[in-house]
Design a protein around this motif. Structure first.
Motif, PDB file in Angstrom:
ATOM      1  N   GLY A 170       6.615  80.710 104.192  1.00 19.19           N
ATOM      2  CA  GLY A 170       6.115  80.084 105.414  1.00 19.19           C
ATOM      3  C   GLY A 170       6.126  78.581 105.329  1.00 19.19           C
ATOM      4  N   PRO A 171       7.301  77.946 105.455  1.00 18.05           N
ATOM      5  CA  PRO A 171       7.382  76.501 105.267  1.00 18.05           C
ATOM      6  C   PRO A 171       6.921  75.670 106.466  1.00 18.05           C
ATOM      7  N   ASP A 172       6.886  76.260 107.656  1.00 17.32           N
ATOM      8  CA  ASP A 172       6.546  75.506 108.866  1.00 17.32           C
ATOM      9  C   ASP A 172       5.103  75.801 109.264  1.00 17.32           C
ATOM     10  N   LEU A 173       4.263  74.779 109.220  1.00 18.52           N
ATOM     11  CA  LEU A 173       2.830  74.929 109.432  1.00 18.52           C
ATOM     12  C   LEU A 173       2.443  74.299 110.768  1.00 18.52           C
ATOM     13  N   ARG A 174       1.951  75.112 111.677  1.00 17.90           N
ATOM     14  CA  ARG A 174       1.497  74.599 112.976  1.00 17.90           C
ATOM     15  C   ARG A 174       0.007  74.308 112.880  1.00 17.90           C
ATOM     16  N   ASP A 175      -0.297  73.076 112.574  1.00 17.09           N
ATOM     17  CA  ASP A 175      -1.662  72.642 112.326  1.00 17.09           C
ATOM     18  C   ASP A 175      -1.784  71.212 112.847  1.00 17.09           C
ATOM     19  N   HIS A 210       7.631  69.474 117.467  1.00 15.83           N
ATOM     20  CA  HIS A 210       6.793  68.291 117.265  1.00 15.83           C
ATOM     21  C   HIS A 210       5.448  68.590 116.615  1.00 15.83           C
ATOM     22  N   ASP A 211       4.871  69.752 116.865  1.00 17.80           N
ATOM     23  CA  ASP A 211       3.537  70.018 116.343  1.00 17.80           C
ATOM     24  C   ASP A 211       3.556  70.665 114.972  1.00 17.80           C
ATOM     25  N   THR A 212       4.716  70.653 114.330  1.00 14.97           N
ATOM     26  CA  THR A 212       4.870  71.354 113.054  1.00 14.97           C
ATOM     27  C   THR A 212       4.931  70.372 111.881  1.00 14.97           C
ATOM     28  N   VAL A 213       4.313  70.769 110.781  1.00 15.18           N
ATOM     29  CA  VAL A 213       4.514  70.106 109.496  1.00 15.18           C
ATOM     30  C   VAL A 213       5.330  71.061 108.639  1.00 15.18           C
ATOM     31  N   SER A 214       6.458  70.603 108.142  1.00 15.40           N
ATOM     32  CA  SER A 214       7.311  71.447 107.310  1.00 15.40           C
ATOM     33  C   SER A 214       7.146  71.053 105.848  1.00 15.40           C
ATOM     34  N   LEU A 215       6.963  72.072 105.019  1.00 13.11           N
ATOM     35  CA  LEU A 215       6.779  71.857 103.589  1.00 13.11           C
ATOM     36  C   LEU A 215       7.843  72.643 102.846  1.00 13.11           C
ATOM     37  N   LEU A 273       7.555  67.125 105.598  1.00 11.37           N
ATOM     38  CA  LEU A 273       8.391  66.581 106.665  1.00 11.37           C
ATOM     39  C   LEU A 273       7.708  66.710 108.021  1.00 11.37           C
ATOM     40  N   ILE A 274       7.720  65.620 108.801  1.00 16.20           N
ATOM     41  CA  ILE A 274       7.368  65.687 110.216  1.00 16.20           C
ATOM     42  C   ILE A 274       8.501  65.037 111.010  1.00 16.20           C
ATOM     43  N   LEU A 316      -3.516  68.695 110.499  1.00 14.77           N
ATOM     44  CA  LEU A 316      -2.678  68.364 109.350  1.00 14.77           C
ATOM     45  C   LEU A 316      -1.589  67.389 109.753  1.00 14.77           C
ATOM     46  N   ARG A 317      -0.957  67.642 110.900  1.00 18.70           N
ATOM     47  CA  ARG A 317       0.113  66.747 111.326  1.00 18.70           C
ATOM     48  C   ARG A 317      -0.412  65.340 111.599  1.00 18.70           C
ATOM     49  N   ARG A 318      -1.573  65.256 112.216  1.00 15.06           N
ATOM     50  CA  ARG A 318      -2.154  63.940 112.480  1.00 15.06           C
ATOM     51  C   ARG A 318      -2.470  63.228 111.174  1.00 15.06           C
ATOM     52  N   ARG A 319      -2.982  63.960 110.199  1.00 16.72           N
ATOM     53  CA  ARG A 319      -3.303  63.339 108.907  1.00 16.72           C
ATOM     54  C   ARG A 319      -2.055  62.874 108.181  1.00 16.72           C
ATOM     55  N   VAL A 320      -0.976  63.634 108.280  1.00 15.13           N
ATOM     56  CA  VAL A 320       0.272  63.207 107.641  1.00 15.13           C
ATOM     57  C   VAL A 320       0.772  61.917 108.282  1.00 15.13           C
ATOM     58  N   GLY A 321       0.689  61.831 109.621  1.00 11.03           N
ATOM     59  CA  GLY A 321       1.082  60.597 110.297  1.00 11.03           C
ATOM     60  C   GLY A 321       0.222  59.422 109.877  1.00 11.03           C
ATOM     61  N   GLN A 322      -1.079  59.647 109.728  1.00  9.04           N
ATOM     62  CA  GLN A 322      -1.981  58.577 109.280  1.00  9.04           C
ATOM     63  C   GLN A 322      -1.662  58.151 107.859  1.00  9.04           C
ATOM     64  N   LEU A 323      -1.282  59.106 107.020  1.00 11.48           N
ATOM     65  CA  LEU A 323      -0.905  58.763 105.648  1.00 11.48           C
ATOM     66  C   LEU A 323       0.348  57.896 105.631  1.00 11.48           C
TER      67      LEU A 323
END
Length: 277
Positions: A114-119, A69-74, A49-50, A122-129
């Motif tokens: 640790g579900p919330d990843l501040r990376d 905003h800068d978090t990717v949640s898994l 999730l973003i 990674l967040r940019r790559r998820v958006g590109q995907l």
């Protein structure tokens, strides 16, 4: 009075969902919710999730979490969680549901902790995907991006360096280039290429990019655009050229042709006639 009316406003939702032709992605879900809160529920798949606007708070394993905003949640499969907007304006999110071929069940425990990843990468790559998944015909790009995302997620969950050391492999890169050159029109999936070349998909992508300065999907697209240019100069119609060059459809050809050539295929074809008379 106005505040009371705002509080009484009914929930609103604007959603889109689809199942892409990319192995490992069960569903893509985009949503903008206001005034709506998810009750406790579970998913069979992993939830990646973003949040693009607003923020979401949620409970997972009796602990409260959030999604700046800068978090990717898994969120792992089979573990109950809920979700609600932090502000009255609600939230806009993009979600990928991933199966066990991307992340195995042995990673559920670390994801709960640790579900919330501040990376940011990674967040940019998820958006590109997400962008690639929304474009029919760009499955090679989506496969490549998902492979690197899965690797980075696994590194986070295993508490290892999320940035693998670059390892040059020019022989493997050349073999992949030869494979792509031999299947420009019909194409080949990343999974098939990895099996044929006996290499991990992520290593395959990095080896090629390191050797040639371009990702495999970009190389294949460029080869197809070159083929389309030759066919257009032969006077063939744009719709026919799209299929003959290996594109999903005419819109797929036009998008990439304009990006790489600077004009649409139709304009390029017209220029041929203007210069030949």
């Amino acid at each position: 009075m106005a505040a009371a009316q705002d509080r009484a406003a009914p929930p609103t939702a604007d959603v889109s969902a689809w199942r892409p032709r990319v192995k490992g992605v069960v569903e893509v879900f985009h949503a903008h919710f206001t005034g709506y809160a998810y009750p406790m529920h579970v998913h069979e798949a992993w939830t990646l999730l973003i949040v693009d606007d607003g923020a979401v708070r949620y409970d997972l394993d009796r602990h409260e979490h959030g999604t700046p905003h800068d978090t990717v949640s898994l969120l792992p499969p089979h573990v109950p969680h809920n979700g609600s907007p932090v502000t009255p304006d609600g939230f806009r999110k993009r979600v990928l549901y991933l199966d066990a071929s991307v992340l195995g069940e042995e990673l559920i425990g670390p994801a709960v902790d640790g579900p919330d990843l501040r990376d940011p990468l990674l967040r940019r790559r998820v958006g590109q995907l997400h962008a690639a998944l929304a474009r029919p015909g760009d499955e090679w790009e989506a496969d490549s991006r998902l492979t690197l995302i899965g690797e980075r997620l696994r590194s986070h969950l295993r508490s290892t360096d999320p940035v693998p050391a670059a390892r040059r492999d020019p022989v493997l890169a050349r073999r992949l280039r030869e494979l792509l050159d031999g299947s420009v029109v019909e194409g080949v999936t990343l999974e098939t290429a990895a099996a044929l070349l006996q290499a991990h998909p992520a290593h395959l992508v990095r080896a090629f990019s390191g050797a040639y300065g371009i990702a495999p999907h970009q190389y294949l697209t460029a080869r197809r655009v070159d083929r389309a240019r030759r066919l257009l100069l032969d006077g063939r119609p744009v719709g026919e050229v799209a299929v003959a060059a290996g594109f999903y459809d005419q819109a797929h050809l036009t998008r990439h042709f304009r990006r790489l050539v600077g004009v649409t295929p139709g304009r390029y074809s017209t220029a041929r006639y203007l210069t030949s008379t």
